[in-house]
Motif scaffolding. Structure first.
Motif, short mmCIF file in Angstrom:
data_model
loop_
_atom_site.label_atom_id
_atom_site.label_comp_id
_atom_site.label_asym_id
_atom_site.label_seq_id
_atom_site.Cartn_x
_atom_site.Cartn_y
_atom_site.Cartn_z
N ALA A 54 0.82 -1.22 0.00
CA ALA A 54 0.00 0.00 0.00
C ALA A 54 0.85 1.26 0.00
N ASP A 55 2.03 1.19 0.64
CA ASP A 55 2.87 2.39 0.78
C ASP A 55 4.01 2.44 -0.22
N ALA A 56 3.94 1.64 -1.27
CA ALA A 56 5.00 1.65 -2.27
C ALA A 56 5.13 3.04 -2.90
N LEU A 82 3.79 3.45 -6.37
CA LEU A 82 2.33 3.57 -6.47
C LEU A 82 1.90 5.01 -6.23
N LEU A 83 2.52 5.65 -5.26
CA LEU A 83 2.21 7.05 -4.96
C LEU A 83 2.56 7.95 -6.15
N PHE A 84 3.71 7.67 -6.77
CA PHE A 84 4.11 8.44 -7.95
C PHE A 84 3.08 8.26 -9.08
N GLY A 98 -1.45 10.78 -12.34
CA GLY A 98 -2.78 10.57 -12.87
C GLY A 98 -3.04 9.21 -13.50
N LEU A 99 -2.19 8.24 -13.20
CA LEU A 99 -2.41 6.89 -13.74
C LEU A 99 -3.37 6.10 -12.85
#
Length: 203
Positions: free
Chosen positions: A40-42, A45-47, A52-53
């Motif tokens: 969840a905190d990768a 993923l945040l990037f 906007g992906l």
């Protein structure tokens, strides 16, 4: 336009290199349709969310088996009409179900010149073995770890004063070059698999 899925578990530096290569036009005929992480905190993923992906966390703890997890992922990939799956630091072994669902459409990057030093801690393995040259490999994924047909490789020298961190950093710079290069070849139909050999078409 070929649709890519990127699977990651950590900072996503190779994912960022792929994204940048698409933005810069160094990967043509492709777009990132989805980014999936089992963490969840990768940071990757945040990037992905920041740019906007479609970026999704899938919790492995919600599934009773590894195959059930993979079936859920495959269903998502099918719904997104994915043409190529790019593993970018995805720290899970994928099952035969996943591999068969996307046969010859899953690629990975590994920080050694395969078949040398497969598995975890490849840079440490290289240093401990005392090789003078190591590098990185982009390969298709099959049912064995770091084993599928090799698409591209890049050599990196090992210096006498190297430690795992310094060697990893130099290898990573080359990873960021050859992973987008390999993707560009694939999405533009420039590669053909013949047994264990990947032939790059000249025209």
């Amino acid at each position: 336009m070929k649709r890519l899925a990127v699977l990651l578990s950590g900072r996503g530096s190779n994912f960022k290199a792929i994204y940048k290569a698409i933005q810069d036009g160094n990967i043509t005929n492709a777009e990132i349709a989805i980014v999936i992480s089992n963490k969840a905190d990768a940071k990757g993923l945040l990037f992905a969310r920041d740019v906007g992906l479609d970026a999704r966390f899938i919790d492995p703890a919600s599934f009773s088996s590894r195959e059930d997890f993979d079936k859920h992922v495959v269903n998502i990939l099918n719904s997104k009409q994915i043409d190529l799956v790019c593993l970018a630091g995805f720290m899970r072994l994928i099952t035969s179900y996943f591999i068969n669902a996307y046969k010859d459409k899953i690629i990975n990057i590994h920080p050694s010149l395969l078949p040398s030093f497969p598995g975890l801690n490849a840079q440490k393995q290289a240093l401990e073995y005392g090789v003078k040259i190591t590098g990185c490999t982009v390969h298709f994924v099959d049912e064995k770890v770091d084993h599928g047909p090799i698409i591209l490789q890049r050599a990196v020298p090992v210096f006498d004063d190297d430690d795992v961190e310094s060697l990893s950093e130099r290898i990573l710079k080359e990873e960021h070059k050859i992973y987008p290069e390999a993707i560009n070849l694939i999405v533009n139909d420039k590669v053909e698999i013949k047994g264990r050999r990947v032939i790059v078409k000249k025209s």
